[in-house]
Design an enzyme around this catalytic site. Structure first.
Site: not given
Length: 220
Positions: A187-189
């Site tokens: 995950g992240s953005r």
């Protein structure tokens, strides 16, 4: 729900390692049932946590040429006018979605069209909500000429936990709204950059679902 292809090898190797670890610890802790039960419980929890990173649930998706759908699951953390320097070199509306470790990590095409530009950038691993993560972190940039006409830029961004970005598109490809264009492991953005006259349909802090939630409407 199914397990995403990016996680199958990782899950298989993790399962083998955890089984081997449990067998070894059981051998050294013969007769100590409480410790063995605790170890087994801990390894099951670890495996389930990794398993949920790679889940890929079924989504009821639709296509519409002037609507942008959420490219990922997560929470809207940025809605603001910014200068986009990499491709447009002018002002755009930025909408950013933060993906926590418990979100689905598939990234989807927000709109149908032709990929006019693609670039992978190696970089740092600042926390995803850091203001400079959009330009300093490891990332990919995709620009699509939408079926509605306007160009839309979207960007996968790695964070402190995410250490590998995967993409399935290249320049010249035709992409379909809602289909997978990549995966951010752990995950992240994802950032979206759209024309300033775009009508934003989400609010700060709103939780969105990739391929389902309408993010904004293009002026055509």
């Amino acid at each position: 729900m199914k397990i995403h292809k990016e996680g199958r090898r990782i899950l298989f190797v993790t399962l083998l390692v955890l089984i081997a670890l449990n067998l070894a610890l059981y051998y050294w802790n013969k007769g100590n049932d409480i410790v063995n039960y605790l170890i087994t419980g801990a390894t099951v929890i670890i495996f389930l946590l990794i398993l949920q990173f790679f889940r890929s649930p079924f989504r009821h998706m639709f296509t519409h040429e002037d609507l942008l759908l959420a490219p990922a699951d997560g929470k809207v953390v940025v809605i603001e006018k910014v200068h986009e320097p990499e491709y447009f070199d002018d002002e755009r509306m930025q909408i950013s979605i933060f993906m926590s470790p418990i979100n689905v990590h598939v990234t989807r095409n927000p709109i149908s069209g032709i990929v006019k530009y693609f670039k992978y950038h190696p970089g740092n691993y600042l926390v995803a909500w850091h203001p400079k993560s959009s330009t300093l972190n490891e990332r990919t940039t995709v620009v699509v000429e939408s079926d509605a006409g306007p160009l839309v830029l979207f960007r996968q961004i790695a964070g402190a936990m995410a250490r590998r970005i995967v993409w399935y598109v290249n320049e010249g490809d035709e992409v379909t709204q809602g289909e997978e264009f990549g995966f951010i492991k752990f995950g992240s953005r994802v950032d979206l950059f759209v024309p300033l006259d775009t009508v934003v349909k989400v609010e700060m802090g709103q939780k969105v679902k990739g391929g389902e939630t309408v993010i904004c409407q293009l002026k055509v």
